[in-house]
Design a protein around this motif. Structure first.
Motif, PDB file in Angstrom:
ATOM      1  N   LEU A 144       0.845  -1.195   0.000  1.00 31.02           N
ATOM      2  CA  LEU A 144       0.000   0.000   0.000  1.00 31.02           C
ATOM      3  C   LEU A 144       0.880   1.245   0.000  1.00 31.02           C
ATOM      4  CD1 LEU A 144      -2.646   1.591   0.330  1.00 31.02           C
ATOM      5  CD2 LEU A 144      -2.458   1.207   2.793  1.00 31.02           C
ATOM      6  N   HIS A 145       0.780   2.013  -1.070  1.00 29.36           N
ATOM      7  CA  HIS A 145       1.453   3.312  -1.134  1.00 29.36           C
ATOM      8  C   HIS A 145       0.424   4.348  -0.697  1.00 29.36           C
ATOM      9  CE1 HIS A 145       3.442   6.900  -2.534  1.00 29.36           C
ATOM     10  NE2 HIS A 145       4.508   6.183  -2.826  1.00 29.36           N
ATOM     11  N   PRO A 146       0.775   5.246   0.215  1.00 25.96           N
ATOM     12  CA  PRO A 146      -0.222   6.195   0.725  1.00 25.96           C
ATOM     13  C   PRO A 146      -0.584   7.309  -0.242  1.00 25.96           C
ATOM     14  CG  PRO A 146       1.910   6.673   1.657  1.00 25.96           C
ATOM     15  CD  PRO A 146       2.071   5.400   0.861  1.00 25.96           C
ATOM     16  N   GLY A 147       0.106   7.392  -1.359  1.00 28.40           N
ATOM     17  CA  GLY A 147      -0.170   8.471  -2.292  1.00 28.40           C
ATOM     18  C   GLY A 147       0.650   9.706  -1.965  1.00 28.40           C
TER      19      GLY A 147
ATOM     20  N   THR B   5       6.543   3.216   3.505  1.00 29.45           N
ATOM     21  CA  THR B   5       6.754   4.377   4.358  1.00 29.45           C
ATOM     22  C   THR B   5       8.190   4.860   4.226  1.00 29.45           C
ATOM     23  OG1 THR B   5       6.337   5.299   6.564  1.00 29.45           O
ATOM     24  CG2 THR B   5       7.351   3.104   6.478  1.00 29.45           C
ATOM     25  N   SER B   6       8.463   5.983   4.829  1.00 28.50           N
ATOM     26  CA  SER B   6       9.801   6.581   4.818  1.00 28.50           C
ATOM     27  C   SER B   6       9.930   7.457   6.059  1.00 28.50           C
ATOM     28  CB  SER B   6       9.983   7.435   3.563  1.00 28.50           C
ATOM     29  OG  SER B   6       9.118   8.562   3.616  1.00 28.50           O
ATOM     30  N   GLU B   7      11.100   7.980   6.254  1.00 29.76           N
ATOM     31  CA  GLU B   7      11.299   8.894   7.385  1.00 29.76           C
ATOM     32  C   GLU B   7      10.341  10.081   7.285  1.00 29.76           C
ATOM     33  OE1 GLU B   7      14.863  11.759   8.930  1.00 29.76           O
ATOM     34  OE2 GLU B   7      15.411   9.705   8.347  1.00 29.76           O
ATOM     35  N   TRP B   8      10.190  10.610   6.074  1.00 27.55           N
ATOM     36  CA  TRP B   8       9.277  11.730   5.876  1.00 27.55           C
ATOM     37  C   TRP B   8       7.839  11.328   6.197  1.00 27.55           C
ATOM     38  CZ3 TRP B   8       5.003  12.473   2.758  1.00 27.55           C
ATOM     39  CH2 TRP B   8       4.515  13.777   2.716  1.00 27.55           C
ATOM     40  N   HIS B   9       7.384  10.182   5.664  1.00 26.34           N
ATOM     41  CA  HIS B   9       6.029   9.729   5.947  1.00 26.34           C
ATOM     42  C   HIS B   9       5.801   9.575   7.444  1.00 26.34           C
ATOM     43  CE1 HIS B   9       6.061   8.331   1.667  1.00 26.34           C
ATOM     44  NE2 HIS B   9       4.816   8.738   1.742  1.00 26.34           N
ATOM     45  N   GLU B  10       6.763   8.999   8.129  1.00 28.13           N
ATOM     46  CA  GLU B  10       6.590   8.747   9.567  1.00 28.13           C
ATOM     47  C   GLU B  10       6.441  10.043  10.360  1.00 28.13           C
ATOM     48  OE1 GLU B  10       6.088   5.689  11.136  1.00 28.13           O
ATOM     49  OE2 GLU B  10       5.826   5.195   9.011  1.00 28.13           O
ATOM     50  N   GLN B  11       7.026  11.130   9.894  1.00 27.84           N
ATOM     51  CA  GLN B  11       6.878  12.424  10.570  1.00 27.84           C
ATOM     52  C   GLN B  11       5.513  13.040  10.289  1.00 27.84           C
ATOM     53  OE1 GLN B  11      10.177  14.876   9.385  1.00 27.84           O
ATOM     54  NE2 GLN B  11      11.688  13.479  10.257  1.00 27.84           N
ATOM     55  N   VAL B  12       4.998  12.814   9.076  1.00 26.32           N
ATOM     56  CA  VAL B  12       3.746  13.432   8.661  1.00 26.32           C
ATOM     57  C   VAL B  12       2.544  12.569   9.046  1.00 26.32           C
ATOM     58  CG1 VAL B  12       2.458  14.270   6.655  1.00 26.32           C
ATOM     59  CG2 VAL B  12       4.913  14.630   6.792  1.00 26.32           C
TER      60      VAL B  12
ATOM     61  N   VAL C 197      -0.699  -3.896   9.440  1.00 23.58           N
ATOM     62  CA  VAL C 197      -0.310  -4.557   8.195  1.00 23.58           C
ATOM     63  C   VAL C 197       0.636  -5.708   8.522  1.00 23.58           C
ATOM     64  CG1 VAL C 197      -0.639  -2.572   6.665  1.00 23.58           C
ATOM     65  CG2 VAL C 197       1.536  -2.849   7.853  1.00 23.58           C
ATOM     66  N   ASP C 198       0.983  -6.464   7.492  1.00 17.63           N
ATOM     67  CA  ASP C 198       1.856  -7.617   7.678  1.00 17.63           C
ATOM     68  C   ASP C 198       3.333  -7.242   7.710  1.00 17.63           C
ATOM     69  OD1 ASP C 198      -0.219  -9.726   7.625  1.00 17.63           O
ATOM     70  OD2 ASP C 198      -0.549  -8.955   5.601  1.00 17.63           O
ATOM     71  N   GLY C 199       3.658  -6.019   7.344  1.00 16.45           N
ATOM     72  CA  GLY C 199       5.041  -5.555   7.364  1.00 16.45           C
ATOM     73  C   GLY C 199       5.149  -4.201   6.693  1.00 16.45           C
ATOM     74  N   LEU C 200       6.360  -3.675   6.686  1.00 16.51           N
ATOM     75  CA  LEU C 200       6.628  -2.361   6.108  1.00 16.51           C
ATOM     76  C   LEU C 200       7.674  -2.467   5.011  1.00 16.51           C
ATOM     77  CD1 LEU C 200       6.906  -0.292   9.416  1.00 16.51           C
ATOM     78  CD2 LEU C 200       4.950  -0.371   7.859  1.00 16.51           C
ATOM     79  N   VAL C 201       7.539  -1.615   4.015  1.00 20.24           N
ATOM     80  CA  VAL C 201       8.556  -1.425   2.993  1.00 20.24           C
ATOM     81  C   VAL C 201       9.054  -0.001   3.193  1.00 20.24           C
ATOM     82  CG1 VAL C 201       9.004  -1.227   0.522  1.00 20.24           C
ATOM     83  CG2 VAL C 201       7.505  -3.048   1.381  1.00 20.24           C
ATOM     84  N   TRP C 202      10.307   0.132   3.624  1.00 21.41           N
ATOM     85  CA  TRP C 202      10.887   1.437   3.920  1.00 21.41           C
ATOM     86  C   TRP C 202      11.617   1.983   2.720  1.00 21.41           C
ATOM     87  CZ3 TRP C 202      10.923   4.746   8.061  1.00 21.41           C
ATOM     88  CH2 TRP C 202      10.262   4.291   9.221  1.00 21.41           C
ATOM     89  N   CYS C 203      11.350   3.233   2.393  1.00 23.52           N
ATOM     90  CA  CYS C 203      12.110   3.943   1.375  1.00 23.52           C
ATOM     91  C   CYS C 203      13.226   4.672   2.120  1.00 23.52           C
ATOM     92  CB  CYS C 203      11.235   4.954   0.644  1.00 23.52           C
ATOM     93  SG  CYS C 203      12.157   5.968  -0.514  1.00 23.52           S
ATOM     94  N   LYS C 204      14.431   4.248   1.863  1.00 24.99           N
ATOM     95  CA  LYS C 204      15.579   4.860   2.527  1.00 24.99           C
ATOM     96  C   LYS C 204      16.303   5.757   1.538  1.00 24.99           C
ATOM     97  CE  LYS C 204      19.730   3.789   5.109  1.00 24.99           C
ATOM     98  NZ  LYS C 204      20.644   2.752   5.551  1.00 24.99           N
ATOM     99  N   ALA C 205      16.370   7.048   1.836  1.00 31.47           N
ATOM    100  CA  ALA C 205      17.029   7.997   0.951  1.00 31.47           C
ATOM    101  C   ALA C 205      18.543   7.860   1.109  1.00 31.47           C
ATOM    102  CB  ALA C 205      16.590   9.413   1.293  1.00 31.47           C
ATOM    103  N   GLU C 206      19.207   7.729  -0.029  1.00 27.63           N
ATOM    104  CA  GLU C 206      20.668   7.652  -0.053  1.00 27.63           C
ATOM    105  C   GLU C 206      21.201   8.968  -0.591  1.00 27.63           C
ATOM    106  OE1 GLU C 206      22.643   4.822   0.697  1.00 27.63           O
ATOM    107  OE2 GLU C 206      20.876   3.740   1.378  1.00 27.63           O
TER     108      GLU C 206
END
Length: 175
Positions: A110-113, A150-157, A165-174
């Motif tokens: 699930l992408h939150p948009g 999710t990502s660090e930004w999503h988690e703040q907002v 959910v069954d798990g998370l897919v983290w977007c990690k900015a490099e």
């Protein structure tokens, strides 16, 4: 959508993990060759990212001449599954989740948009809406495994990690 040959970069780069994030509507190469190269590089799974799930309005209209649609992506992932890869299908809506499931895919992300949340209250409403979407999918397809992107930004907002959910897919900015 990427401006460069995203999939070529994946093919020619050192493997970064077990999963390859592919542009399913790649106009630059063959699917069979891509699957063969990814298999040779040792990838175990494929996901549809970057994805057409976020296309909207005039951009969606301008992209309509190429196979940039969720339905096309899910069929691509189904063929990747048949080729022996595990798959994760990104989705944004109930209709998209249903298309993925109809294509035989059971692991969904699930992408939150593109969130524009201005207050704690509106963030809570978004989370509530996403949770109801997850519950609806689970009620319709008990075998579905649903992850939240999710990502660090999503988690703040909007703390998507709080979704059931069954798990998370983290977007990690490099950098």
């Amino acid at each position: 959508m990427p401006r460069l040959d995203h999939n070529r970069v994946i093919r020619e780069s050192r493997r970064q993990g077990d999963w390859a994030a592919l542009l399913a509507s790649d106009p630059f190469g063959s699917e069979v060759a891509m699957f063969r190269q990814l298999y040779e590089h040792g990838y175990l799974g494929i996901t549809n990212w970057p994805s057409s799930i976020l296309l909207d309005g005039s951009l969606k209209q301008s992209m309509s001449t190429i196979p940039a649609s969720p339905e096309f992506e899910y069929k691509f992932l189904a063929r990747a599954n048949e080729a022996g890869f595990r798959t994760l299908a990104f989705f944004l809506s109930l209709d998209q989740a249903r298309l993925a499931l109809k294509s035989g895919l059971s692991q969904l992300v699930l992408h939150p948009g593109l969130l524009n949340v201005g207050s704690v209250e509106s963030g809570a409403m978004v989370l509530g809406s996403l949770q109801r979407l997850i519950e609806t999918i689970k009620a319709e397809a008990e075998n579905a495994t649903i992850f939240a992107y999710t990502s660090e930004w999503h988690e703040q907002v909007v703390p998507l990690s709080t979704l059931d959910v069954d798990g998370l897919v983290w977007c990690k900015a490099e950098n």
